[in-house]
Design a protein around this motif. Structure first.
Motif, PDB file in Angstrom:
ATOM      1  N   ASP A  99       0.831  -1.207   0.000  1.00 46.06           N
ATOM      2  CA  ASP A  99       0.000   0.000   0.000  1.00 46.06           C
ATOM      3  C   ASP A  99       0.871   1.265   0.000  1.00 46.06           C
ATOM      4  N   HIS A 100       1.886   1.213  -0.873  1.00 41.81           N
ATOM      5  CA  HIS A 100       2.787   2.361  -1.015  1.00 41.81           C
ATOM      6  C   HIS A 100       3.166   2.427  -2.495  1.00 41.81           C
ATOM      7  N   HIS A 101       2.852   3.542  -3.134  1.00 41.44           N
ATOM      8  CA  HIS A 101       2.827   3.578  -4.595  1.00 41.44           C
ATOM      9  C   HIS A 101       3.805   4.601  -5.166  1.00 41.44           C
ATOM     10  N   SER A 142       7.961   8.894  -2.947  1.00 43.71           N
ATOM     11  CA  SER A 142       7.882   9.848  -1.839  1.00 43.71           C
ATOM     12  C   SER A 142       6.635   9.449  -1.061  1.00 43.71           C
ATOM     13  N   THR A 143       6.521   9.934   0.131  1.00 42.23           N
ATOM     14  CA  THR A 143       5.349   9.589   0.945  1.00 42.23           C
ATOM     15  C   THR A 143       4.385  10.760   0.909  1.00 42.23           C
ATOM     16  N   HIS A 144       3.308  10.596   0.142  1.00 43.30           N
ATOM     17  CA  HIS A 144       2.373  11.705  -0.097  1.00 43.30           C
ATOM     18  C   HIS A 144       1.813  12.249   1.210  1.00 43.30           C
ATOM     19  N   ALA A 145       1.525  11.340   2.138  1.00 42.50           N
ATOM     20  CA  ALA A 145       0.856  11.728   3.384  1.00 42.50           C
ATOM     21  C   ALA A 145       1.662  12.770   4.164  1.00 42.50           C
TER      22      ALA A 145
HETATM   23  C1  LIG Z   1      -4.986   5.020   2.465  1.00 42.74           C
HETATM   24  C2  LIG Z   1      -3.703   4.595   1.837  1.00 42.74           C
HETATM   25  O1  LIG Z   1      -3.028   3.712   2.687  1.00 42.74           O
HETATM   26  C3  LIG Z   1      -2.803   5.775   1.561  1.00 42.74           C
HETATM   27  O2  LIG Z   1      -3.450   6.680   0.700  1.00 42.74           O
HETATM   28  C4  LIG Z   1      -1.460   5.373   0.997  1.00 42.74           C
HETATM   29  C5  LIG Z   1      -1.532   4.773  -0.386  1.00 42.74           C
HETATM   30  N1  LIG Z   1      -0.253   4.821  -1.069  1.00 42.74           N
HETATM   31  C6  LIG Z   1       0.656   5.750  -0.796  1.00 42.74           C
HETATM   32  N2  LIG Z   1       1.753   5.862  -1.527  1.00 42.74           N
HETATM   33  C7  LIG Z   1       2.665   6.789  -1.286  1.00 42.74           C
HETATM   34  N3  LIG Z   1       3.768   6.847  -2.051  1.00 42.74           N
HETATM   35  N4  LIG Z   1       2.510   7.660  -0.291  1.00 42.74           N
HETATM   36  C8  LIG Z   1       1.450   7.637   0.519  1.00 42.74           C
HETATM   37  O3  LIG Z   1       1.339   8.466   1.443  1.00 42.74           O
HETATM   38  C9  LIG Z   1       0.467   6.636   0.291  1.00 42.74           C
HETATM   39  N5  LIG Z   1      -0.603   6.516   1.053  1.00 42.74           N
END
Ligand SMILES: C[C@H](O)[C@H](O)[C@H]1CNC2=NC(N)=NC(=O)C2=N1
Length: 113
Positions: free
Chosen positions: A73-75, A90-93
């Motif tokens: 769950d990391h894209h 990168s970590t979008h969150a």
């Molecule tokens: C709800 C879900 O777990 C989040 O949206 C995940 C999905 N994949 C993600 N991928 C990346 N690269 N960064 C994130 O912060 C992220 N958040």
């Protein structure tokens, strides 16, 4: 533990309260990856260009990578061409880098396609 192999770790869910890695901490993690990864100037993204023999091998890599991204769950962001794939994590969150970016990078390096 920090000593554990990155490729054997699982991504941990991040939210906006997760502190981003400092540029120094990111540099330390970068050293644990195979060659070819680099960090942008502001320390918010890591990137690597993978080269392949042909489109078939490129897409085999992209599909395997997609499965890892799904499981963790990391894209990543991808740029795909006939014989190449540029991977950016990168970590979008958190608008920066987390350990998840390095865990996924290590798993992708381990694909050996
Ligand atoms: C709800 C879900 O777990 C989040 O949206 C995940 C999905 N994949 C993600 N991928 C990346 N690269 N960064 C994130 O912060 C992220 N958040």
């Amino acid at each position: 533990m920090a000593e554990d192999l990155l490729k054997q770790r699982r991504c941990v869910p991040c939210d906006s309260t997760t502190p981003a890695l400092t540029p120094q901490a990111a540099e330390q993690q970068l050293k644990r990856l195979a060659s070819g990864w680099s960090c942008n100037e502001v320390g918010t993204e890591i990137c690597k260009k993978f080269l392949f023999k042909d489109f078939y091998h490129t897409m085999a890599f992209v599909n395997a990578l997609a499965w890892i991204a799904h499981q963790e769950d990391h894209h990543p962001d991808l740029e795909v061409g006939y014989n190449r794939c540029v991977v950016r994590f990168s970590t979008h969150a958190i608008g920066g880098l987390s350990i998840n970016d390095f865990i996924c990078a290590a798993k992708i390096d381990d694909l050996n396609i």
